[in-house]
Design a protein around this motif. Structure first.
Motif, PDB file in Angstrom:
ATOM      1  N   VAL A   1      12.253 -32.759  11.791  1.00 15.12           N
ATOM      2  CA  VAL A   1      12.713 -31.808  11.494  1.00 15.12           C
ATOM      3  C   VAL A   1      12.404 -30.106  10.685  1.00 15.12           C
ATOM      4  O   VAL A   1      12.698 -29.480  10.023  1.00 15.12           O
ATOM      5  CB  VAL A   1      12.718 -32.648   9.459  1.00 15.12           C
ATOM      6  N   LYS A   2      10.794 -30.412  11.522  1.00 17.75           N
ATOM      7  CA  LYS A   2      10.208 -28.951  11.343  1.00 17.75           C
ATOM      8  C   LYS A   2      10.031 -28.292   9.718  1.00 17.75           C
ATOM      9  O   LYS A   2      10.221 -27.107   9.388  1.00 17.75           O
ATOM     10  CB  LYS A   2      10.888 -27.620  11.729  1.00 17.75           C
ATOM     11  N   ASP A   3      10.232 -29.079   9.037  1.00 21.61           N
ATOM     12  CA  ASP A   3      10.039 -29.154   7.518  1.00 21.61           C
ATOM     13  C   ASP A   3       8.497 -29.196   6.540  1.00 21.61           C
ATOM     14  O   ASP A   3       8.579 -29.999   5.894  1.00 21.61           O
ATOM     15  CB  ASP A   3      10.772 -29.968   6.452  1.00 21.61           C
ATOM     16  N   TRP A   4       7.470 -28.885   7.343  1.00 18.41           N
ATOM     17  CA  TRP A   4       6.003 -29.616   6.742  1.00 18.41           C
ATOM     18  C   TRP A   4       5.682 -28.762   5.617  1.00 18.41           C
ATOM     19  O   TRP A   4       6.244 -27.374   5.220  1.00 18.41           O
ATOM     20  CB  TRP A   4       5.022 -28.746   7.374  1.00 18.41           C
ATOM     21  N   PRO A   5       5.337 -29.098   4.634  1.00 17.13           N
ATOM     22  CA  PRO A   5       5.145 -29.176   2.940  1.00 17.13           C
ATOM     23  C   PRO A   5       4.142 -28.208   3.191  1.00 17.13           C
ATOM     24  O   PRO A   5       3.962 -26.887   2.533  1.00 17.13           O
ATOM     25  CB  PRO A   5       5.404 -30.205   1.792  1.00 17.13           C
ATOM     26  N   TYR A   6       2.743 -27.596   3.789  1.00 22.91           N
ATOM     27  CA  TYR A   6       2.428 -27.056   3.984  1.00 22.91           C
ATOM     28  C   TYR A   6       2.550 -25.482   4.172  1.00 22.91           C
ATOM     29  O   TYR A   6       2.386 -24.228   4.341  1.00 22.91           O
ATOM     30  CB  TYR A   6       0.859 -27.937   4.692  1.00 22.91           C
ATOM     31  N   TYR A   7       3.728 -25.519   4.908  1.00 25.50           N
ATOM     32  CA  TYR A   7       4.087 -23.873   5.676  1.00 25.50           C
ATOM     33  C   TYR A   7       5.353 -23.485   4.359  1.00 25.50           C
ATOM     34  O   TYR A   7       6.390 -24.317   4.994  1.00 25.50           O
ATOM     35  CB  TYR A   7       4.862 -24.514   6.978  1.00 25.50           C
ATOM     36  N   SER A   8       4.880 -22.578   4.787  1.00 21.92           N
ATOM     37  CA  SER A   8       5.703 -21.705   3.351  1.00 21.92           C
ATOM     38  C   SER A   8       6.146 -20.394   4.262  1.00 21.92           C
ATOM     39  O   SER A   8       4.677 -19.843   4.826  1.00 21.92           O
ATOM     40  CB  SER A   8       5.393 -21.829   2.431  1.00 21.92           C
ATOM     41  N   GLY A   9       7.271 -20.046   3.660  1.00 26.23           N
ATOM     42  CA  GLY A   9       7.496 -18.166   4.261  1.00 26.23           C
ATOM     43  C   GLY A   9       8.289 -17.730   3.797  1.00 26.23           C
ATOM     44  O   GLY A   9       9.761 -19.073   3.373  1.00 26.23           O
TER      45      GLY A   9
ATOM     46  N   LEU B   1      17.350  -6.430  11.090  1.00 30.51           N
ATOM     47  CA  LEU B   1      15.587  -6.724  10.810  1.00 30.51           C
ATOM     48  C   LEU B   1      15.374  -7.336   9.350  1.00 30.51           C
ATOM     49  O   LEU B   1      16.054  -8.020   8.546  1.00 30.51           O
ATOM     50  CB  LEU B   1      15.646  -5.095  10.057  1.00 30.51           C
ATOM     51  N   ARG B   2      14.329  -7.813   9.960  1.00 34.19           N
ATOM     52  CA  ARG B   2      13.565  -8.493   8.965  1.00 34.19           C
ATOM     53  C   ARG B   2      12.361  -8.670   8.723  1.00 34.19           C
ATOM     54  O   ARG B   2      11.757  -8.197   9.275  1.00 34.19           O
ATOM     55  CB  ARG B   2      13.504 -10.216   9.178  1.00 34.19           C
ATOM     56  N   CYS B   3      11.890  -8.453   6.880  1.00 37.37           N
ATOM     57  CA  CYS B   3      10.374  -8.269   7.045  1.00 37.37           C
ATOM     58  C   CYS B   3       9.895  -9.098   6.132  1.00 37.37           C
ATOM     59  O   CYS B   3      10.495 -10.235   5.251  1.00 37.37           O
ATOM     60  CB  CYS B   3      10.430  -7.041   5.912  1.00 37.37           C
ATOM     61  N   VAL B   4       8.927 -10.304   7.212  1.00 39.57           N
ATOM     62  CA  VAL B   4       8.816 -11.768   6.444  1.00 39.57           C
ATOM     63  C   VAL B   4       6.843 -12.074   6.709  1.00 39.57           C
ATOM     64  O   VAL B   4       6.795 -11.041   7.298  1.00 39.57           O
ATOM     65  CB  VAL B   4      10.294 -12.617   7.495  1.00 39.57           C
ATOM     66  N   ALA B   5       7.008 -13.101   5.955  1.00 32.62           N
ATOM     67  CA  ALA B   5       5.843 -13.711   5.789  1.00 32.62           C
ATOM     68  C   ALA B   5       5.714 -15.094   6.033  1.00 32.62           C
ATOM     69  O   ALA B   5       6.256 -15.423   4.820  1.00 32.62           O
ATOM     70  CB  ALA B   5       4.658 -13.297   5.226  1.00 32.62           C
ATOM     71  N   LYS B   6       4.511 -15.336   6.222  1.00 29.16           N
ATOM     72  CA  LYS B   6       3.712 -16.829   6.166  1.00 29.16           C
ATOM     73  C   LYS B   6       3.036 -17.728   5.317  1.00 29.16           C
ATOM     74  O   LYS B   6       1.708 -16.400   6.086  1.00 29.16           O
ATOM     75  CB  LYS B   6       4.906 -17.431   7.338  1.00 29.16           C
ATOM     76  N   ARG B   7       2.494 -18.796   6.037  1.00 27.22           N
ATOM     77  CA  ARG B   7       1.480 -19.393   5.635  1.00 27.22           C
ATOM     78  C   ARG B   7       1.678 -20.920   5.969  1.00 27.22           C
ATOM     79  O   ARG B   7       2.647 -21.303   5.931  1.00 27.22           O
ATOM     80  CB  ARG B   7       1.000 -20.033   4.269  1.00 27.22           C
ATOM     81  N   TRP B   8       0.279 -21.257   7.031  1.00 30.58           N
ATOM     82  CA  TRP B   8       0.497 -22.533   7.632  1.00 30.58           C
ATOM     83  C   TRP B   8      -0.316 -23.572   7.451  1.00 30.58           C
ATOM     84  O   TRP B   8      -1.829 -23.141   7.182  1.00 30.58           O
ATOM     85  CB  TRP B   8       1.019 -22.455   9.077  1.00 30.58           C
ATOM     86  N   ARG B   9      -1.110 -24.357   8.124  1.00 27.88           N
ATOM     87  CA  ARG B   9      -2.619 -25.218   7.611  1.00 27.88           C
ATOM     88  C   ARG B   9      -2.902 -24.745   9.401  1.00 27.88           C
ATOM     89  O   ARG B   9      -1.953 -24.578  10.736  1.00 27.88           O
ATOM     90  CB  ARG B   9      -2.267 -26.672   7.698  1.00 27.88           C
ATOM     91  N   GLN B  10      -3.986 -25.006   9.853  1.00 33.51           N
ATOM     92  CA  GLN B  10      -4.793 -24.092  10.911  1.00 33.51           C
ATOM     93  C   GLN B  10      -6.289 -25.972  10.740  1.00 33.51           C
ATOM     94  O   GLN B  10      -6.676 -25.934   9.844  1.00 33.51           O
ATOM     95  CB  GLN B  10      -4.872 -23.353  11.175  1.00 33.51           C
TER      96      GLN B  10
END
Length: 544
Positions: free
Chosen positions: A343-351, A503-512
């Motif tokens: 579902v590509k909806d990881w809880p640790y991935y936010s943006g 156009l978009r201006c976006v950011a994100k965080r994920w796990r690594q």
């Protein structure tokens, strides 16, 4: 009159590089001026100097070195943007910029740009290889079918003679800066060339009035009906023509081109544009007619809002649970992990971020300023254009899959082209030519990515070609750390993007994964990204 980019946009990218040439084209150049040298093993490489010292910082003569040996040097080593003496193009010592070969450039060239090619005398005079040099240069032009849009010149008059025999239809220009203006005119006449390469200052004075020599050159070009005429360069450094010079020379039919070291500095003189976006995102109310906010994932860790800027706040993520030991729990954990990937909806991935509701038609230049509280692996921010629009505005924290949109996912919703602050590695261009996320492609990171906590990003388009830049980086105290001028961090061609893009201006965080222990993950830290001062200029025509 044509605008020629002298060794590309060499004030914003290493000279005679693909970055310099294609960014110059995207900025509006009509002509790319370049220099050819011959290597020991018979390759044509682009270099103004016959030696490697000035550009790579390492001694050597190109005619005495193989292409492989030249490739061991970094051809971006000494590149410094204006007022940025401490700038380093590649901070990773393992990265190097290889010399550009002529066939590679010709393969990348847009179909509507002309070439001004100097066959450097370093590779012909006193080398015993003049015939090889000329034959290979002419053969390359002919093999790519660009000889009809090329003007070739050389300080070595015997080179011009040989070109006349091999390719009678090629336009040639006489050239020798060491001679006086009148001696240059005599050289033009004796070589029977199609034009003369000379300095702007020889033709017009500071007030824009034709000099005595300028009048002689104008008369000769007119009476002989030369196919080229005057090819003009600024004699000063940096080599940027003035507005007075442009206004005067553009009205003189005998002037074929004027050159500049920075196309972005002067593009406003001939590229008419309209500013379709210009906002600092002041206040707390989103202008819904122009902008929409949205989320990349449907979890409660991210919050996008306007408050004197567009903010993306990402909350702390709880520690990952202890890996199970019971066989059944291990199986269930594996199934749960696969479902989250499905579902590509990881809880640790936010943006998330902001999108411009109205499309941008045709060629444009977009800029935005950003700040970020933390930089590091598993965080990134991006300004990009793509084919789909932002969709419905989401003014609250997401609660279901209906509140997320891949438009707001950096690197998502391909095809796209963008400029990004890539984790803590640097600044780069990113793009996708198709529809699969796994097809994403990235340029090599340029500049320092670990120290900046903000900068200004820029993305330019001309037809299917794009150029990405950054400048004015600041540290976590808000102190300016440079570069203090635009640096091109990547170019690409993307024919899959529509004539109208969003156009978009976006950011994100994920796990690594933890590099020290790949079976575990690095801490997922809170962060705040802010975008301000968004401008978009759409170019509507040329008044040349």
């Amino acid at each position: 009159m044509k605008i020629a980019a002298h060794r590309g946009t060499r004030l914003h990218a290493p000279e005679n590089s693909r970055l310099a040439f294609l960014s110059a084209y995207v900025a509006g150049a009509d002509v790319l001026e370049l220099d050819l040298q011959l290597t020991k093993d018979g390759h044509l490489v682009l270099s103004h100097d016959g030696t490697t010292d000035r550009v790579t910082g390492q001694p050597g003569r190109i005619i005495d070195l193989t292409l492989a040996e030249l490739g061991e040097m970094d051809w971006s080593e000494t590149f410094k943007p204006r007022d940025s003496p401490n700038f380093t193009f590649f901070t990773d010592p393992k990265r190097k910029l290889a010399p550009l070969t002529f066939p590679v450039l010709l393969d990348w060239l847009p179909d509507d740009v002309e070439l001004l090619v100097e066959l450097k005398h370093d590779s012909s005079e006193q080398t015993g290889r003049r015939d090889e040099f000329v034959q290979k240069a002419v053969a390359a032009l002919q093999s790519f079918g660009v000889e009809h849009r090329t003007v070739l010149y050389s300080k070595d008059p015997d080179v011009l003679k040989q070109v006349r025999v091999l390719a009678p239809g090629l336009r040639l220009a006489a050239f020798d800066y060491a001679k006086t203006p009148d001696e240059q005119l005599a050289l033009l006449k004796t070589t029977k060339a199609d034009g003369l390469v000379t300095q702007i200052e020889n033709v017009v004075d500071a007030a824009g009035v034709l000099t005595a020599f300028g009048k002689k050159l104008e008369a000769y070009c007119k009476t002989q009906k030369l196919a080229v005429g005057a090819v003009l360069y600024p004699g000063r450094k940096p080599g940027i023509f003035t507005e007075t010079e442009y206004r005067v020379l553009s009205k003189l039919p005998f002037v074929w081109s004027i050159s500049t070291d920075s196309v972005p500095d002067v593009q406003h003189l001939w590229r008419r544009g309209v500013r379709i976006v210009d906002t600092p995102f002041a206040g707390e109310t989103v202008n819904r007619e122009q902008f929409a906010l949205g989320y990349a994932k449907a979890n409660g860790f991210g919050l996008v809002y306007q408050k004197d800027g567009i903010h993306l706040d990402i909350a702390s993520y709880p520690a990952f649970p202890t890996p199970p030991t019971d066989p059944l729990d291990i199986r269930l954990s594996a199934i749960e992990n696969k479902l989250t990937y499905t579902v590509k909806d990881w809880p640790y991935y936010s943006g998330g971020g902001v999108g411009v509701v109205n499309g941008i038609r045709g060629d444009f230049s977009a800029e935005t300023t950003y700040t970020v509280e933390r930089v590091g692996q598993a965080t990134t921010l991006e300004m990009a254009v793509l084919n789909v629009d932002p969709g419905a505005h989401v003014g609250k924290r997401p609660t279901s899959f209906r509140d997320k949109d891949s438009f707001y996912d950096p690197h998502g919703a391909p095809p796209y082209v963008g400029v990004e602050h890539d984790e803590d590695d640097g600044f780069r261009i990113n793009w996708n030519l198709g529809s699969e996320y796994d097809n994403n492609q990235y340029g090599r990171p340029v500049g320092d990515g670990a120290t900046p906590r903000g900068a200004r990003l820029r993305l330019d388009r001309r037809g299917p070609f794009f150029a990405a830049y950054y400048r004015n980086a600041i540290d976590n105290q808000g102190n300016a750390i440079g570069p203090h001028d635009w640096v091109c961090v990547g170019v690409t061609r993307n024919d899959s993007l529509n004539p109208v893009v969003y156009l978009r201006c976006v950011a994100k965080r994920w796990r690594q994964e933890d590099p020290a222990n790949p079976s575990e993950f690095m801490p997922i830290l809170p962060n705040r990204f802010t975008f301000t001062q968004l401008t978009v200029n759409r170019f509507i025509s040329s008044n040349q």
